[in-house]
Write an enzyme that holds these catalytic residues in place. Structure first.
Site, PDB file in Angstrom:
ATOM      1  N   HIS A  46       0.946  -1.129  -0.170  1.00  0.00           N
ATOM      2  CA  HIS A  46       0.035   0.076   0.032  1.00  0.00           C
ATOM      3  C   HIS A  46       0.687   1.324  -0.084  1.00  0.00           C
ATOM      4  CE1 HIS A  46       0.883   0.190   4.423  1.00  0.00           C
ATOM      5  NE2 HIS A  46       0.792   1.343   4.183  1.00  0.00           N
TER       6      HIS A  46
HETATM    7  C1  UD1 Z   1      -2.127   5.773   5.400  1.00  0.00           C
HETATM    8  C2  UD1 Z   1      -0.833   6.092   6.156  1.00  0.00           C
HETATM    9  C3  UD1 Z   1       0.223   5.175   6.140  1.00  0.00           C
HETATM   10  C4  UD1 Z   1      -0.246   3.960   6.982  1.00  0.00           C
HETATM   11  C5  UD1 Z   1      -1.730   3.440   6.151  1.00  0.00           C
HETATM   12  C6  UD1 Z   1      -2.147   2.373   6.687  1.00  0.00           C
HETATM   13  C7  UD1 Z   1      -0.244   8.616   5.687  1.00  0.00           C
HETATM   14  C8  UD1 Z   1       0.762   9.542   5.121  1.00  0.00           C
HETATM   15  N1  UD1 Z   1      -0.083   7.342   5.394  1.00  0.00           N
HETATM   16  O1  UD1 Z   1      -2.081   5.349   4.155  1.00  0.00           O
HETATM   17  O2  UD1 Z   1       1.403   5.541   6.982  1.00  0.00           O
HETATM   18  O3  UD1 Z   1       0.690   2.871   6.960  1.00  0.00           O
HETATM   19  O4  UD1 Z   1      -2.599   4.442   6.232  1.00  0.00           O
HETATM   20  O5  UD1 Z   1      -3.230   1.544   6.049  1.00  0.00           O
HETATM   21  O6  UD1 Z   1      -0.914   9.231   6.579  1.00  0.00           O
HETATM   22  N2  UD1 Z   1      -8.828   5.144   0.783  1.00  0.00           N
HETATM   23  C9  UD1 Z   1     -10.103   4.653   0.732  1.00  0.00           C
HETATM   24  N3  UD1 Z   1     -10.853   4.270   1.852  1.00  0.00           N
HETATM   25  C10 UD1 Z   1     -10.295   4.576   3.103  1.00  0.00           C
HETATM   26  C11 UD1 Z   1      -9.147   5.457   3.151  1.00  0.00           C
HETATM   27  C12 UD1 Z   1      -8.521   5.440   1.833  1.00  0.00           C
HETATM   28  O7  UD1 Z   1     -10.574   4.115  -0.451  1.00  0.00           O
HETATM   29  O8  UD1 Z   1     -11.161   4.379   4.123  1.00  0.00           O
HETATM   30  C13 UD1 Z   1      -8.478   5.317  -0.525  1.00  0.00           C
HETATM   31  C14 UD1 Z   1      -8.415   6.729  -1.024  1.00  0.00           C
HETATM   32  O9  UD1 Z   1      -8.387   6.624  -2.431  1.00  0.00           O
HETATM   33  C15 UD1 Z   1      -7.229   7.485  -0.830  1.00  0.00           C
HETATM   34  C16 UD1 Z   1      -5.975   6.189  -0.442  1.00  0.00           C
HETATM   35  O10 UD1 Z   1      -6.638   5.135  -0.215  1.00  0.00           O
HETATM   36  O11 UD1 Z   1      -6.830   8.323  -1.437  1.00  0.00           O
HETATM   37  C17 UD1 Z   1      -5.010   6.522   0.603  1.00  0.00           C
HETATM   38  O12 UD1 Z   1      -5.587   6.931   1.628  1.00  0.00           O
HETATM   39  P1  UD1 Z   1      -4.506   7.713   2.746  1.00  0.00           P
HETATM   40  O13 UD1 Z   1      -5.374   7.741   3.978  1.00  0.00           O
HETATM   41  O14 UD1 Z   1      -4.251   9.075   2.280  1.00  0.00           O
HETATM   42  O15 UD1 Z   1      -3.002   6.728   3.172  1.00  0.00           O
HETATM   43  P2  UD1 Z   1      -2.945   5.309   2.891  1.00  0.00           P
HETATM   44  O16 UD1 Z   1      -2.253   4.886   1.824  1.00  0.00           O
HETATM   45  O17 UD1 Z   1      -4.125   4.448   3.420  1.00  0.00           O
END
Ligand code: UD1
Length: 355
Positions: free
Chosen positions: A205
């Site tokens: 991820h």
């Molecule tokens: C985040 C943390 C990372 C952690 C990870 C655990 C930061 C910079 N990164 O990364 O350190 O290891 O969480 O999983 O804070 N999305 C969904 N549903 C959700 C959440 C996210 O569809 O409930 C999708 C969206 O397209 C979003 C992408 O995932 O843009 C990334 O989500 P984000 O929370 O920005 O970062 P993670 O990659 O989950």
């Protein structure tokens, strides 16, 4: 005294659980703010349900966004949420955008700030998590370090006076959940997706692995070439990036699967022959369960897993394919991540230092 915890992403809910229970046992008032960084039920609600965490007192509902939008949005909302809960201190976890936002906001509003899982370093300044953890450590009044290595990093940065080693709260959770799994079969095995001991369990991820189409394509191709089934638990970020770049993860030996609830993740890790990941938490969980791990990253914060011989760092390609099929390492009784009582020590330390 009243501790207000701020969490927002999947690994933080896991770390929150033993803190909630330790506060209750110590008679310390504890409130929860959920930033809403993770909002899919499988990334959020199931952790509260399965780990016995009460519903958040406040949910900021921030959702996804660029780092500035997400971090700034959380800070703006915390300006109101913090005073409304009348905290004696703010407790933040790990290294996500939610961690940094809460840290900056706490300092600006003059609330004592505690950082749990302080002192982790990858020394890779490209990682969003590295910015978040370094800035949070330097803002915090009390640094609860999981390991001696983490405490040494803090000392090197002039932060020794604020540092206490309490152990790793994830150890508390893994040991507790493992105890409840006696006789429970992993859903991967139960559903006939793969046989016990015959598959690798994979999660990818991180931005460094998913945001570059060539690297993501190469990772997916390498996983497809492994000589046994690779059950790939698909994080929404991985799914979104594959779709954006036109990469089909249904290739070769890859079996695509939705994310798992925490007890199912642990039982599926225990039934796997190995773990393939770029997650920090899963590297450690696998080590605690003594499942060999292959990490697709140039470095790790959890160096003890590599030093003990249970984790190998690889790049996509032949190195990854070979590492995944390497023989099981020598057993070890090393316990670099503590004895499973870190949360009690963390709460005692907070009460002693800040009340
Ligand atoms: C985040 C943390 C990372 C952690 C990870 C655990 C930061 C910079 N990164 O990364 O350190 O290891 O969480 O999983 O804070 N999305 C969904 N549903 C959700 C959440 C996210 O569809 O409930 C999708 C969206 O397209 C979003 C992408 O995932 O843009 C990334 O989500 P984000 O929370 O920005 O970062 P993670 O990659 O989950």
């Amino acid at each position: 005294m009243r501790i207000v915890s701020v969490v927002g992403a999947r690994p933080q809910f896991v770390k929150l659980a033993p803190i909630v229970h330790a506060c209750a046992a110590a008679g310390i008032d504890h409130k929860i703010i959920h930033t809403g960084q993770h909002y899919d039920p499988m990334l959020s609600d199931v952790f509260f349900r399965d780990l016995g965490i009460p519903a958040p007192d406040v949910n900021l509902g921030i959702g996804s966004g660029t780092p500035g939008v997400q971090t700034g949005g959380i800070m703006e909302k915390l300006d109101d949420a913090f005073p409304s809960l009348e905290p004696d201190c703010i407790l933040v976890y790990g290294d996500t955008n939610s961690t940094l936002a809460a840290a900056v906001c706490a300092v600006k509003l003059h609330y004592p700030l505690v950082h749990l899982e302080a002192g982790l370093r990858s020394f890779n300044r490209q990682m969003p998590e590295e910015h978040n953890r370094v800035l949070t450590d330097h803002a915090a009044d009390l640094l609860l370090a999981p390991t001696q290595v983490a405490a040494d990093h803090l000392k090197n940065e002039g932060l020794a006076d604020r540092t206490v080693i309490v152990g790793d709260v994830m150890t508390d959770v893994v040991y507790q959940v493992k105890q409840t799994l006696d006789g429970v079969t992993s859903p991967i095995v139960r559903e006939g997706i793969a046989a016990a001991g015959n598959y690798s369990l994979a999660t990818i991820h991180r931005a460094e692995n998913t945001d570059d189409p060539d690297r993501l394509r190469s990772i997916v191709f390498s996983l497809s070439q492994v000589d046994h089934p690779v059950v790939l638990l698909v994080h929404p970020r991985f799914r979104a990036k594959c779709s954006e770049f036109g990469i089909d993860p249904h290739q070769g030996n890859i079996v695509v699967h939705d994310p798992l609830a925490y007890p199912d993740l642990i039982s599926s890790a225990m039934a796997a022959r190995g773990i393939i990941t770029d997650s920090g938490g899963l590297q450690k969980e696998a080590f605690l369960l003594r499942v060999p791990t292959t990490t697709i990253r140039p470095e790790t914060e959890w160096v003890e897993t590599v030093e003990c011989g249970w984790n190998q760092l690889v790049e996509p390609g032949e190195g990854l394919i070979e590492a995944v099929s390497r023989p099981r390492p020598m057993d070890t009784d090393a316990q670099p991540y503590g004895d499973g009582h870190a949360a009690v020590r963390a709460v005692e330390t907070i009460a002693a230092r800040l009340s």
